[in-house]
Design an enzyme around this catalytic site. Sequence first.
Site, PDB file in Angstrom:
ATOM      1  N   GLY A  40       0.820  -1.190   0.000  1.00  7.90           N
ATOM      2  CA  GLY A  40       0.000   0.000   0.000  1.00  7.90           C
ATOM      3  C   GLY A  40       0.859   1.247   0.000  1.00  7.90           C
ATOM      4  N   LEU A  43      -1.549   7.288   2.111  1.00 11.15           N
ATOM      5  CA  LEU A  43      -0.876   8.134   3.106  1.00 11.15           C
ATOM      6  C   LEU A  43      -0.116   7.283   4.106  1.00 11.15           C
ATOM      7  CD1 LEU A  43      -3.464  10.947   3.780  1.00 11.15           C
ATOM      8  CD2 LEU A  43      -1.296  11.068   2.576  1.00 11.15           C
ATOM      9  N   ALA A  44      -0.758   6.228   4.597  1.00 10.90           N
ATOM     10  CA  ALA A  44      -0.095   5.393   5.598  1.00 10.90           C
ATOM     11  C   ALA A  44       1.110   4.674   4.987  1.00 10.90           C
ATOM     12  CB  ALA A  44      -1.090   4.395   6.176  1.00 10.90           C
ATOM     13  N   GLY A  45       0.884   3.977   3.885  1.00  8.65           N
ATOM     14  CA  GLY A  45       1.949   3.170   3.296  1.00  8.65           C
ATOM     15  C   GLY A  45       3.104   3.996   2.761  1.00  8.65           C
ATOM     16  N   HIS A 266     -21.363   8.530   5.053  1.00  9.25           N
ATOM     17  CA  HIS A 266     -21.115   9.971   4.942  1.00  9.25           C
ATOM     18  C   HIS A 266     -22.380  10.675   4.505  1.00  9.25           C
ATOM     19  CE1 HIS A 266     -19.384  13.786   3.894  1.00  9.25           C
ATOM     20  NE2 HIS A 266     -18.216  13.402   4.372  1.00  9.25           N
ATOM     21  N   SER A 284     -17.439  17.133  -0.055  1.00 11.46           N
ATOM     22  CA  SER A 284     -16.788  17.255   1.253  1.00 11.46           C
ATOM     23  C   SER A 284     -17.716  17.815   2.306  1.00 11.46           C
ATOM     24  CB  SER A 284     -15.572  18.158   1.165  1.00 11.46           C
ATOM     25  OG  SER A 284     -15.138  18.463   2.471  1.00 11.46           O
ATOM     26  N   ARG A 330     -21.301  12.742  11.578  1.00 15.93           N
ATOM     27  CA  ARG A 330     -21.781  12.111  10.352  1.00 15.93           C
ATOM     28  C   ARG A 330     -22.910  11.125  10.572  1.00 15.93           C
ATOM     29  NH1 ARG A 330     -15.842  11.179   7.662  1.00 15.93           N
ATOM     30  NH2 ARG A 330     -15.593  13.357   7.059  1.00 15.93           N
ATOM     31  N   GLU A 425      -6.187   3.095   7.391  1.00 20.27           N
ATOM     32  CA  GLU A 425      -7.582   2.640   7.479  1.00 20.27           C
ATOM     33  C   GLU A 425      -7.656   1.122   7.618  1.00 20.27           C
ATOM     34  OE1 GLU A 425     -10.071   4.297   4.449  1.00 20.27           O
ATOM     35  OE2 GLU A 425     -11.851   3.211   5.127  1.00 20.27           O
ATOM     36  N   LEU A 441      -6.870  11.101   7.603  1.00 18.60           N
ATOM     37  CA  LEU A 441      -5.588  11.503   7.022  1.00 18.60           C
ATOM     38  C   LEU A 441      -4.576  11.634   8.149  1.00 18.60           C
ATOM     39  CD1 LEU A 441      -6.787  14.238   4.496  1.00 18.60           C
ATOM     40  CD2 LEU A 441      -6.393  11.811   4.103  1.00 18.60           C
TER      41      LEU A 441
HETATM   42  C1  FAD Z   1     -13.971  10.564  -1.091  1.00 22.85           C
HETATM   43  C2  FAD Z   1     -13.247  10.509   0.217  1.00 22.85           C
HETATM   44  C3  FAD Z   1     -12.924  11.674   0.903  1.00 22.85           C
HETATM   45  C4  FAD Z   1     -12.242  11.621   2.109  1.00 22.85           C
HETATM   46  N1  FAD Z   1     -11.953  12.800   2.750  1.00 22.85           N
HETATM   47  C5  FAD Z   1     -11.268  12.746   3.910  1.00 22.85           C
HETATM   48  C6  FAD Z   1     -10.914  13.951   4.570  1.00 22.85           C
HETATM   49  O1  FAD Z   1     -11.241  15.054   4.115  1.00 22.85           O
HETATM   50  N2  FAD Z   1     -10.212  13.870   5.725  1.00 22.85           N
HETATM   51  C7  FAD Z   1      -9.830  12.669   6.246  1.00 22.85           C
HETATM   52  O2  FAD Z   1      -9.160  12.668   7.276  1.00 22.85           O
HETATM   53  N3  FAD Z   1     -10.143  11.503   5.637  1.00 22.85           N
HETATM   54  C8  FAD Z   1     -10.855  11.518   4.483  1.00 22.85           C
HETATM   55  N4  FAD Z   1     -11.194  10.349   3.866  1.00 22.85           N
HETATM   56  C9  FAD Z   1     -10.709   9.086   4.419  1.00 22.85           C
HETATM   57  C10 FAD Z   1      -9.263   8.917   4.025  1.00 22.85           C
HETATM   58  O3  FAD Z   1      -9.046   9.399   2.733  1.00 22.85           O
HETATM   59  C11 FAD Z   1      -8.830   7.463   4.025  1.00 22.85           C
HETATM   60  O4  FAD Z   1      -9.281   6.830   5.143  1.00 22.85           O
HETATM   61  C12 FAD Z   1      -7.325   7.362   4.012  1.00 22.85           C
HETATM   62  O5  FAD Z   1      -6.808   8.085   2.929  1.00 22.85           O
HETATM   63  C13 FAD Z   1      -6.861   5.933   3.932  1.00 22.85           C
HETATM   64  O6  FAD Z   1      -5.484   5.961   3.647  1.00 22.85           O
HETATM   65  P1  FAD Z   1      -4.670   4.609   3.663  1.00 22.85           P
HETATM   66  O7  FAD Z   1      -3.249   4.952   3.402  1.00 22.85           O
HETATM   67  O8  FAD Z   1      -4.946   3.880   4.908  1.00 22.85           O
HETATM   68  O9  FAD Z   1      -5.249   3.720   2.493  1.00 22.85           O
HETATM   69  P2  FAD Z   1      -5.413   4.097   0.956  1.00 22.85           P
HETATM   70  O10 FAD Z   1      -5.115   5.501   0.685  1.00 22.85           O
HETATM   71  O11 FAD Z   1      -6.748   3.568   0.561  1.00 22.85           O
HETATM   72  O12 FAD Z   1      -4.299   3.259   0.229  1.00 22.85           O
HETATM   73  C14 FAD Z   1      -4.462   1.893   0.044  1.00 22.85           C
HETATM   74  C15 FAD Z   1      -3.224   1.430  -0.694  1.00 22.85           C
HETATM   75  O13 FAD Z   1      -3.148   0.028  -0.641  1.00 22.85           O
HETATM   76  C16 FAD Z   1      -2.970  -0.484  -1.917  1.00 22.85           C
HETATM   77  N5  FAD Z   1      -3.606  -1.794  -1.946  1.00 22.85           N
HETATM   78  C17 FAD Z   1      -4.851  -2.111  -1.521  1.00 22.85           C
HETATM   79  N6  FAD Z   1      -5.038  -3.442  -1.652  1.00 22.85           N
HETATM   80  C18 FAD Z   1      -3.903  -3.946  -2.157  1.00 22.85           C
HETATM   81  C19 FAD Z   1      -3.476  -5.242  -2.514  1.00 22.85           C
HETATM   82  N7  FAD Z   1      -4.259  -6.311  -2.338  1.00 22.85           N
HETATM   83  N8  FAD Z   1      -2.250  -5.388  -3.032  1.00 22.85           N
HETATM   84  C20 FAD Z   1      -1.428  -4.327  -3.197  1.00 22.85           C
HETATM   85  N9  FAD Z   1      -1.762  -3.087  -2.851  1.00 22.85           N
HETATM   86  C21 FAD Z   1      -2.991  -2.910  -2.343  1.00 22.85           C
HETATM   87  C22 FAD Z   1      -3.560   0.503  -2.863  1.00 22.85           C
HETATM   88  O14 FAD Z   1      -2.901   0.395  -4.101  1.00 22.85           O
HETATM   89  C23 FAD Z   1      -3.224   1.811  -2.163  1.00 22.85           C
HETATM   90  O15 FAD Z   1      -1.926   2.184  -2.537  1.00 22.85           O
HETATM   91  C24 FAD Z   1     -11.883  10.377   2.656  1.00 22.85           C
HETATM   92  C25 FAD Z   1     -12.212   9.213   1.992  1.00 22.85           C
HETATM   93  C26 FAD Z   1     -12.919   9.253   0.790  1.00 22.85           C
HETATM   94  C27 FAD Z   1     -13.331   7.973   0.129  1.00 22.85           C
END
Ligand code: FAD
Lengths: 638, 228, 251
Positions: A40, A43-45, A266, A284, A330, A425, A441
């Site tokens: 992944g 943001l986290a990864g 949401h 948003s 929400r 997440e 985020l």
């Molecule tokens: C439309 C929308 C708006 C949002 N707005 C906000 C906001 O304003 N403020 C806020 O705090 N949060 C917001 N959120 C929530 C927030 O964006 C997410 O919870 C957060 O970005 C999750 O980040 P993450 O790094 O955990 O996962 P993600 O950003 O989802 O990244 C997942 C990663 O894992 C990879 N991956 C997944 N499965 C596999 C697999 N099997 N093999 C290889 N790679 C894989 C993907 O390629 C991706 O790189 C919003 C969410 C949405 C949907």
Amino acid sequence: MELDAKIPSGPIEKKWEKARFDLKLVNPANKRKFNIIVVGTGLAGASAAATLGELGYHVRAFCYQDSARRAHSIAAQGGINAAKNYQNDGDSIYRLFYDTVKGGDYRSREANVYRLAQVSVSIIDQCAAQGVPFAREYGGMLDNRSFGGAQVSRTFYARGQTGQQLLLGAYQALQRQVSAGQVTLHTRNEMLDVVTVDGRARGVITRDMSTGAIERYAADAVVLATGGYGNVFYLSTNAKGCNVTAAWRAHRRGALFANPCYTQIHPTCIPVSGDYQSKLTLMSESLRNDGRIWVPLRKDDKRAPGDIPEGERDYYLERKYPAFGNLVPRDVASRNAKDVCDDGRGVGPSGLGVYLDFADAIGRAGEDKIKERYGNLFHMYEKITGENPYQVPMKIYPAVHYTMGGLWVDYNLMTNVPGLYAIGEANFSDHGANRLGASALMQGLADGYFVLPYTIGDDLAHRMGDEKIGTDHAAFDDAEAEVRGRIDGLLSARGSRTVDDFHRQLGRMVWDHCGMARSSSGLEQALDDVQTLREEYHRDVKVLGSADTVNQSLEKAGRVADFFELAELMFRDALVRDESCGGHFRVEHQTPEGEAKRDDENFSHVSAWQFNGVGEASTEHREALDFEYVKLTQRSYK
Amino acid sequence: MAWLFAFYRSQLGKKAIMAVTGFMLFGFVLGHMIGNLKLYQGAEKLNDYAEFLRNLGAPVFGPYEALWIARIGLLAAVGLHILMAYQLTQLNRRARPQAYAKKVPQKSTYASRTMRWGGIIIVLFIVYHLLHFTTGTVHSDFIKYDVYHNVVTGFQNPLISAFYIVANLALGFHLYHGLWSMVHSLGLSGPRVDPLREKAAVAFAVIITAANISFPVSVLTGIVTLSG
Amino acid sequence: MNLTLYVWRQSGPDDNGRMVKYDAPGVSPDMSFLEMLDVINEGLISRDEEPITFDHDCREGICGSCGMMINGVAHGPQAGTTACQLHMRQFSDGDTIYIEPWRATAFPVIKDLMVDRGAFDRIIQAGGYVSVNTGSAPDANEIPVPKPDADAAFMAAACIGCGACVAACPNGAAQLFTSAKVSHLGHLPQGQPERLSRVANMVAQMEAEAFGSCTNHRECEAVCPKEIGVENIAQLNRDYLRAQLTGASTV
Ligand SMILES: Cc1cc2nc3c(=O)[nH]c(=O)nc-3n(C[C@H](O)[C@H](O)[C@H](O)COP(=O)(O)OP(=O)(O)OC[C@H]3O[C@@H](n4cnc5c(N)ncnc54)[C@H](O)[C@@H]3O)c2cc1C
Ligand code: HEM
Ligand code: HEM
Ligand code: SF4
Ligand code: F3S
Ligand code: FES
């Protein structure tokens, strides 16, 4: 199984400091000897992989998109919280901590949340230094807005593209490590299984999505940063590719899955326009700062919004929650929207929508100010609906948005499987039963930049002695065989229905029984239905083409197969949690005003589920949640 | 020194060279056009001007010397300019070998899309032009040093005039995009400059082209005659 | 409404590929362009034909995954809009729509409409970042950024890396993409220390990939879904010349 959250002792504001002191360190020379897999690049990864690379570890990062920059985090619009108190409006680490626990309806770990609030401050510094173009005031200082129910302005933002700008910052840091040779990137490469040796995570099996090649990668630790599982609902605000596969495969290998029924709906999304609908678009939540939500007082009032006089409008949130008005959390906002629509007062062709009206705000602040704040959101809305929100009120309706549940992790973000971590997440950690806006985020970046890079060292320091395991190990053979077996199974079914067709049906089932309102009878029903449908899926799914080229149907088919198993667990979890809390609303448990009614006596705990085989009931393990600092109260936003 | 070669080898370096040489060439045509306006002041004036050019830089330089230096400079500029144009054009072809089944231009102009053709026409013109007015090789009744005579008799042939007109139109287009592009290639841009830049490019292109075309036209229409 | 599609089908990198005609009956104006393709694909599968492969993920115009030539225009007829945000109300009954992948040597076709844009990542790797390790940052308000600069940086930073600029450029040049990152960081105080070496290294990488060179056609600017302007390219040229003439490129 005893669940040890490894929470450091001592007063809450000292716990993280103590942990960092107690954690064993790996000296720089030795860091070079460790390989870490990060699945992944959200943001986290991305932040984790970049930081681990900077520290000297050898990192492999994977994502299914063609570039790390496209991770779903890119879509986040509203902003990111941090207890900077730049606005001098009484914010503090303690207040952010308190708001987050309360917002989560008292179902999260105090210690984790406090740490989150502590590091939130460093996140903003880091991102600004990377060149993230946050909104500024004329004096050149950072601007803030109040967001999603918060009564202080602690949300940092970059127009409506906060997630994109933060992710680009992390992505650029990641690319810097790639050119430094510290990180190897594998894009268009999907993780299909975790490899464990003697109960320890030792690698992954992946599929190169452009050649179809099944690949093996060994490492000393595996970090899952694979995001949420909202797409189990088929229609959600998540990117189309978001999936539970990585987390679910880990779950099947022994990692506990916590609180799967905690999903967030949401309140402000664009309503469904037809059955071809492939995803839902979020508007948003920051829009609620200036927009007023209303529906007609009369049932099925088909007049144009402009023709409905003030007197015949029901600003139901302002009416029911005078203190918070349109800024209630929400879950409250969503449920109320559902209620007025169920009551026959919904607007739009489908009757599943409510107005979000900017007329007053434009009158007050002027169109320019509104354009400056929400320009690109209004623009997006007009593109999708063909309506101009500067003139006619927006139509909105709730949609699945975020999943608080996820892999169970301890204070160090390690799952119960040694060497296997979950961040962002993908884990269950910080948001309890409901996530406050702009805090995901924050959590993703906190985990990736500032928590995991420390905590992972502690476990590795104890691993110096371990003998390295190569990809020729029998465990890799077995895991690869299983992966190939699953792929062949899906390709050979040669049934009559497409993957999307099944996914839609599954999604509707989850939405109806495990969506905004849940009942024991409905969940019982769903538990049976989902098993039947799952069996039908494996019999009757139709996947064309072969496994050794790009095959998008095959990719989907594998993900949906995992969603079926997850859905079953969600129903079970929702059924067992016989209370209402946050995003989990059991109709049997509500106050006379229809508010969620918690049962702290019996449910102040985390439900962490153990996998016992497909179709087998999972075993629940409980981690008690005790609250030393936050006073449990029935949330009230009146 | 090495950086110079690196610079020359880089695409942006080649673009800069095009811009600079292009600018020199532009400078020449502008000056040349202005000089040629003396055609309207009658024979002596124009011939004196040619005379003056031949003895440019006197007494420091003898006859033709300064002129040759200028000529060599120009020649080098044209040479480099064409070489760069050729190299970049090849590179750009390789970057997009397969054309789209359907492609609708959005902002690119006729001028921007025809730079190469325009350039080639211009070169062909120059070659002919030199044989025509400088050496007289292809001139039916060429009198050395009587530039006025040569021009007027030359343009009395409609075909030749037509060719000059066409060539100068091509030059006009080339200059229009060229001037705009040149400024951009050298990074001279900004909210203040950008609107001017557009206008300046049009102005220069139009003025130069109009004046150049006016010469054959005024001869054909009898405004300018041998008798002056 | 009923449409006729001509879609580029190419089974893999080695296949030559061809345009194939499909009928798209009963298209709703509220569908997004990709949803229209989804429906086509469901139909293809039911007829045992392989569905059309195309990149997409967020379907919100922000991830930059989607992208295809639609009737000869990158991302289709609506300005400032990605293919996924394009809605069918932009077309009318009876229309014929040509759908092709991005075409550029630097973007080899993987399958059908899916291309490999890895070159963009490599350009960023060459220097599209600020070298700051996690933890070493000063307080965010210690370095004030004038609002105009912050806004200019933001405008350039809005680039989603979709590749439409390259696809639309008659020379297959990546100038707009590269210049967007250069001027995003170039507008911020945090970006100054590495400003010249960044531009030199990013341009070197851009030229090492098989992109063409910019002759200022401005097609890129016209199709950019984030409306990134060519003034960024001028900025790129300016910084690059400065880097070369000051020797900053050698660091
Ligand atoms: C439309 C929308 C708006 C949002 N707005 C906000 C906001 O304003 N403020 C806020 O705090 N949060 C917001 N959120 C929530 C927030 O964006 C997410 O919870 C957060 O970005 C999750 O980040 P993450 O790094 O955990 O996962 P993600 O950003 O989802 O990244 C997942 C990663 O894992 C990879 N991956 C997944 N499965 C596999 C697999 N099997 N093999 C290889 N790679 C894989 C993907 O390629 C991706 O790189 C919003 C969410 C949405 C949907
Ligand atoms: C065979 C001869 C020529 C060819 C093939 C040619 C081709 C080109 C090309 C391809 C460009 C680049 C366009 C761009 O970058 O947008 C260019 C630019 C230019 N040309 Fe020419 N040209 C030729 C002769 C001339 C002549 C004779 C002049 C002057 C009268 C001239 C003036 C310019 C100018 C001013 C520019 C702008 C420089 C730049 O854009 O960097 N060219 N030419
Ligand atoms: C209709 C317009 C033009 C007219 C009437 C004209 C006329 C002349 C004349 C009379 C000479 C000879 C001068 C002499 O030998 O003393 C000359 C030389 C020349 N012209 Fe032109 N010219 C025109 C346009 C151009 C253009 C457009 C170009 C270039 C793109 C050009 C390039 C030259 C060159 C290179 C020479 C040789 C100068 C030298 O002696 O070194 N001319 N022109
Ligand atoms: S500059 Fe515009 S067109 Fe080019 S990649 Fe960025 S967003 Fe896409
Ligand atoms: S279209 Fe191409 S030529 Fe330059 S201005 Fe844009 S890159
Ligand atoms: S799918 Fe993300 S931009 Fe179109």
